[in-house]
Motif scaffolding. Sequence first.
Motif, PDB file in Angstrom:
ATOM      1  N   PHE A   2      39.973  76.057 -61.174  1.00  0.00           N
ATOM      2  CA  PHE A   2      39.853  76.956 -62.317  1.00  0.00           C
ATOM      3  C   PHE A   2      39.206  76.210 -63.490  1.00  0.00           C
ATOM      4  CE2 PHE A   2      43.287  79.846 -60.579  1.00  0.00           C
ATOM      5  CZ  PHE A   2      42.464  80.930 -60.480  1.00  0.00           C
ATOM      6  N   PRO A   3      38.562  76.932 -64.417  1.00  0.00           N
ATOM      7  CA  PRO A   3      37.900  76.292 -65.551  1.00  0.00           C
ATOM      8  C   PRO A   3      38.879  75.420 -66.334  1.00  0.00           C
ATOM      9  CG  PRO A   3      37.310  78.616 -65.412  1.00  0.00           C
ATOM     10  CD  PRO A   3      38.405  78.393 -64.420  1.00  0.00           C
ATOM     11  N   ASN A   4      38.430  74.267 -66.757  1.00  0.00           N
ATOM     12  CA  ASN A   4      37.221  73.574 -66.327  1.00  0.00           C
ATOM     13  C   ASN A   4      37.484  72.874 -64.998  1.00  0.00           C
ATOM     14  OD1 ASN A   4      35.542  74.167 -68.630  1.00  0.00           O
ATOM     15  ND2 ASN A   4      36.844  72.731 -69.789  1.00  0.00           N
ATOM     16  N   ALA A   5      36.658  73.191 -64.012  1.00  0.00           N
ATOM     17  CA  ALA A   5      36.919  72.741 -62.649  1.00  0.00           C
ATOM     18  C   ALA A   5      36.870  71.229 -62.527  1.00  0.00           C
ATOM     19  CB  ALA A   5      35.893  73.365 -61.708  1.00  0.00           C
ATOM     20  N   LYS A   6      37.874  70.672 -61.814  1.00  0.00           N
ATOM     21  CA  LYS A   6      37.896  69.243 -61.531  1.00  0.00           C
ATOM     22  C   LYS A   6      37.277  68.938 -60.177  1.00  0.00           C
ATOM     23  CE  LYS A   6      42.155  68.529 -64.212  1.00  0.00           C
ATOM     24  NZ  LYS A   6      42.334  69.936 -64.596  1.00  0.00           N
ATOM     25  N   VAL A   7      37.065  69.985 -59.364  1.00  0.00           N
ATOM     26  CA  VAL A   7      36.490  69.813 -58.025  1.00  0.00           C
ATOM     27  C   VAL A   7      35.871  71.129 -57.575  1.00  0.00           C
ATOM     28  CG1 VAL A   7      38.643  70.406 -56.836  1.00  0.00           C
ATOM     29  CG2 VAL A   7      36.962  68.959 -55.677  1.00  0.00           C
ATOM     30  N   TYR A   8      34.833  71.032 -56.759  1.00  0.00           N
ATOM     31  CA  TYR A   8      34.226  72.208 -56.141  1.00  0.00           C
ATOM     32  C   TYR A   8      34.474  72.165 -54.649  1.00  0.00           C
ATOM     33  CZ  TYR A   8      31.677  73.475 -60.407  1.00  0.00           C
ATOM     34  OH  TYR A   8      31.356  73.853 -61.686  1.00  0.00           O
ATOM     35  N   LEU A   9      34.283  73.307 -54.021  1.00  0.00           N
ATOM     36  CA  LEU A   9      34.566  73.438 -52.592  1.00  0.00           C
ATOM     37  C   LEU A   9      33.674  72.537 -51.747  1.00  0.00           C
ATOM     38  CD1 LEU A   9      36.497  75.351 -50.959  1.00  0.00           C
ATOM     39  CD2 LEU A   9      34.476  76.723 -50.473  1.00  0.00           C
ATOM     40  N   GLY A  10      32.366  72.553 -52.024  1.00  0.00           N
ATOM     41  CA  GLY A  10      31.449  71.762 -51.201  1.00  0.00           C
ATOM     42  C   GLY A  10      31.144  72.449 -49.889  1.00  0.00           C
TER      43      GLY A  10
END
Length: 230
Positions: free
Chosen positions: A222-230
Amino acid sequence: MLITVFALICSFILTTLLTVFNTKLANKIGIIDAKESASDRKKQIDPVPLLGGVGVILVSTGLMSLTWIGLKFGYLDREILRNLEPFRIYWIVISLIIILISGVLDDKYQFESKIMAIPVGFAIFITVFLGGVTIDGWSYPFDQIIPNNDWIHSLLAMIWLGCCLGATKFLDGHDGLVGSVGFVSFLTIAGISSLDRVDQPFIVLVSLVWAFGCLGFLTYNFPNAKVYLG
């Protein structure tokens, strides 16, 4: 009911813990998503680590496999398989592993789309032709215009799975978006599978496991994201 609750709690907690670990790992080995990778649609200011999807896939696939083993060897009530022709889940697991490995390598080395189409297409082929995940028939009005043919069913199933994977890849890179879409989608599948005219408890359980896996990932997306799915 108790087993279901336990599985969902495990899915959420284990995915959350793995997401934390994979976030640190991605930072350490340089698997990072920068805004420059798609500046026309990405809004983040600072680079964001990838590999968030690793935890979701590993945990959800593991729990799904354990459930299947429990059903197959009689540790769980086989009534959960009612109204469902058991598909060959081990092929589904193999497909997920192929997508996981190729996805991590893509995050690291940024392959061209035509290169990534090879492992992804192979995984989809396995899912449809060996795993048995295909379309069984059409509802009105499609039954009036599309031939009721097994090869067409399989072909369109492959196209549909490819579109879903492509959409997931495209949506990633926006805070909370792909995880939220996944969570709602899995809840929707679970809801439909629980209807009296469908009544497929196994699909309900598996969908909820994946939904709670997405929720565990979302805690850091969730914002602010610490990680993305990739």
